[in-house]
Scaffold this active site. Structure first.
Site, PDB file in Angstrom:
ATOM      1  N   GLU A  91       0.784  -1.231   0.000  1.00  0.00           N
ATOM      2  CA  GLU A  91       0.000   0.000   0.000  1.00  0.00           C
ATOM      3  C   GLU A  91       0.821   1.289   0.000  1.00  0.00           C
ATOM      4  O   GLU A  91       0.357   2.310  -0.491  1.00  0.00           O
ATOM      5  CB  GLU A  91      -0.929  -0.004   1.226  1.00  0.00           C
ATOM      6  CG  GLU A  91      -1.972  -1.106   1.227  1.00  0.00           C
ATOM      7  CD  GLU A  91      -2.982  -0.962   0.104  1.00  0.00           C
ATOM      8  OE1 GLU A  91      -3.459   0.161  -0.127  1.00  0.00           O
ATOM      9  OE2 GLU A  91      -3.264  -1.983  -0.556  1.00  0.00           O
ATOM     10  N   SER A 487     -49.307 -23.016  40.832  1.00  0.00           N
ATOM     11  CA  SER A 487     -48.842 -23.464  42.146  1.00  0.00           C
ATOM     12  C   SER A 487     -47.507 -22.860  42.548  1.00  0.00           C
ATOM     13  O   SER A 487     -47.099 -22.985  43.700  1.00  0.00           O
ATOM     14  CB  SER A 487     -48.741 -24.990  42.165  1.00  0.00           C
ATOM     15  OG  SER A 487     -50.035 -25.571  42.070  1.00  0.00           O
TER      16      SER A 487
END
Length: 550
Positions: A91, A487
């Site tokens: 690059e 319950s």
């Protein structure tokens, strides 16, 4: 004559100096105009990238990860020189010599574009310019953006060191496959840490920034290989590799996870399940999705993987047993067109693309390839050849007709199955020898359920299963389903009784009672329909007696 030439030369020199002065003044004015209202480059000194959030088991093993941008931040001191050299060669080979932009590179790119008639247009942006574009500017191709990029790159070089700029670049850059930064890309393409990369692998990563969308290691294998070899040649010419290494590395084939040469990192993780998804749901609500998916959180889960596996298996077994007892066949409702069943390669590719659950232990997706007088021939995912579903394996079920009514009980495979149907199958084996008896049809139950196990001393959730299969339904019945307390409310009643002076031995009369409510007279009953008279309170809660609780 001499005086004439001197006067002409003086006039030309004056014009040239004046032109240069006005050109410099114009360039300076342009740069001054575009330098106003630029974003501040100083914020890059406090760079906090989005990184992967990971969930660990109690033993410290990664069991899941979440990320918008799959990035693993690595300080510049921990990035091997080989990786730095590969990206600099690919690059910006003058990175350590220029001051933000590279005039020689810009002129070279312009000359090459002119010579090729615009066919070969290569970028001349330095790494510093790319950092500014990625962080602070857009990616549009315009002179205005390029000028701003040059100005900011020059300013950045004055405030950060070269290594700091390179650290920003190598951790931020997109390298395809949802991989941001070199560490995540090394894991995605090679399933390796940066320290284990060979020169040709580092060069492959450095090939990606040019066109990560087009440089796919499978679909564009030749293009990626050519670019990789170009990077290796640049590394050799820049003095980072010797000639022998360059020649040997450039001859190696392009190997990657995507080509099947290495196992994928994700394959080492267990399939995502209800437990880790519940962690995602709760932490996203608590910290926000941006923080959870990009904050790099390390989460230690309370789950016991062995218990979680047992919990999933127990719930699946119970639900399937109930569903099979109903005797109704639904299948997966997924089919593969007949024209994709002609060759093994075609049906395997089509089957791999189907969306059916694959997280049920021992179950495999399959496709019906042909139907005989009584049996069906199937092709199974990740299993060689074909197998058979015999007639006796379908005789437990009935198929629902188009009218909504149930049809007669199946006698042969074609009564339940059609050509191209995608089904789920598992092996039926002999309990004593483990030998294969046959492949048998399975289906995800219509009735769902949930399961949770907690350590009562610490409150830690050890296992949680929110349904039959997470891939079939992500809705967590253990935490998201709304249900009547039933319950489960009774312990609170008995706890209040203990606080009020009752003891486990206190006698409570279990007898009929009628209560006047706004909805009318209510006469509750025990589940057995019987009455038991005077009973110790401890028995009331043990037996979950309705009348004693009321």
């Amino acid at each position: 004559m001499l005086r004439f030439f001197l006067s002409v030369f003086g006039a030309i020199f004056s014009w040239l100096v004046t032109a240069i002065f006005f050109a410099a003044l114009t360039v300076g004015a342009v740069f001054w105009m575009y330098s106003r209202d630029l974003p501040s480059h100083e914020q890059l000194a406090q760079y906090t990238p989005k990184t992967i959030s990971r969930i660990y088991s109690g033993e410290g093993r990664i069991i899941d990860e979440f990320a918008q941008e799959r990035r693993i931040f690595v300080p510049i001191d921990e990035i091997p020189p080989l990786v730095k050299e590969a990206f600099i060669s690919a690059e910006d080979k003058n990175f350590y010599r220029h001051h933000g932009f590279d005039p020689r590179g810009m002129v070279g790119a312009m000359v090459e574009a002119v010579k090729s008639g615009g066919r070969n247009v290569r970028g001349a942006s330095t790494i510093t310019q790319q950092v500014m574009k990625n962080f602070l500017l857009s990616s549009d191709r315009s002179i205005e953006r390029k000028l701003k990029e040059l100005i900011l790159a020059t300013r950045l070089e004055q405030s950060l060191s070269k290594d700091q700029i390179l650290e920003l670049y190598l951790n931020e850059i997109f390298l395809g496959q949802n991989s941001f930064g070199v560490a995540a890309a090394a894991q995605t393409y090679f399933n390796k840490p940066l320290t284990e990369l060979a020169p040709h692998e580092a060069a492959t990563l450095a090939s990606m920034p040019q066109a990560p969308g087009r440089y796919h290691p499978v679909r564009a294998k030749e293009r990626v290989t050519e670019r990789r070899n170009y990077v290796l040649r640049e590394m050799w010419q820049n003095g980072y590799l010797d000639q022998a290494t360059y020649e040997s590395e450039s001859k190696l084939p392009l190997r990657s996870v995507q080509n099947g040469d290495f196992p994928a990192f994700q394959q080492q993780l267990p399939p995502r399940d209800y437990f880790t998804d519940e962690i995602r749901r709760q932490l996203s609500a608590q910290f926000g999705e941006d923080e959870f998916f990009g904050g790099g959180l390390a989460i230690r889960a309370t789950v016991d993987p062995a218990l979680q596996k047992i919990a999933a298996g127990a719930l699946q077994k119970a639900l399937e047993q109930y569903d099979r007892g109903r005797g109704i066949w639904r299948g997966t409702a997924v089919t593969i067109p007949a024209d994709k069943l002609q060759t093994e390669a075609d049906w395997r590719a089509a089957l791999a693309d189907t969306k059916v659950p694959r997280d049920i232990e021992g179950w495999f997706p399959a496709v019906v390839l042909s139907l005989g007088d009584s049996d069906a021939s199937i092709g199974i995912e990740n299993h060689d050849g074909t197998e058979t579903i015999p007639a006796k394996d379908v005789q437990w079920a009935r198929k629902r007709l188009a009218s909504g009514k149930l049809g007669p009980r199946a006698r042969v495979a074609s009564d339940l199955l059609d050509l191209g149907d995608v089904v789920l199958v598992r092996q039926m084996t002999d309990d004593k020898t483990g030998a294969l008896i046959r492949w048998t049809l399975r289906q995800v139950p219509e009735i769902e359920g949930g399961f949770m196990a907690m350590d009562v001393n610490t409150g830690r959730v050890l296992s949680m299963q929110g349904g039959f299969s997470y891939q079939s339904s992500v809705f967590n019945r253990a935490t998201q389903a709304q249900r009547q307390p039933g319950s489960t409310f009774k312990p609170f009643v008995y706890a209040a009784a203990l606080d009020s002076g009752f003891t486990p031995a206190t006698i409570v009369v279990d007898e009929p009672i009628t209560v006047n409510t706004p909805q009318g007279m209510w006469t509750p009953k025990n589940s057995t329909g019987k009455f038991y008279g005077p009973t110790p309170m401890r028995t009331g809660i043990e037996q979950s007696r309705n009348l004693m609780t009321i």
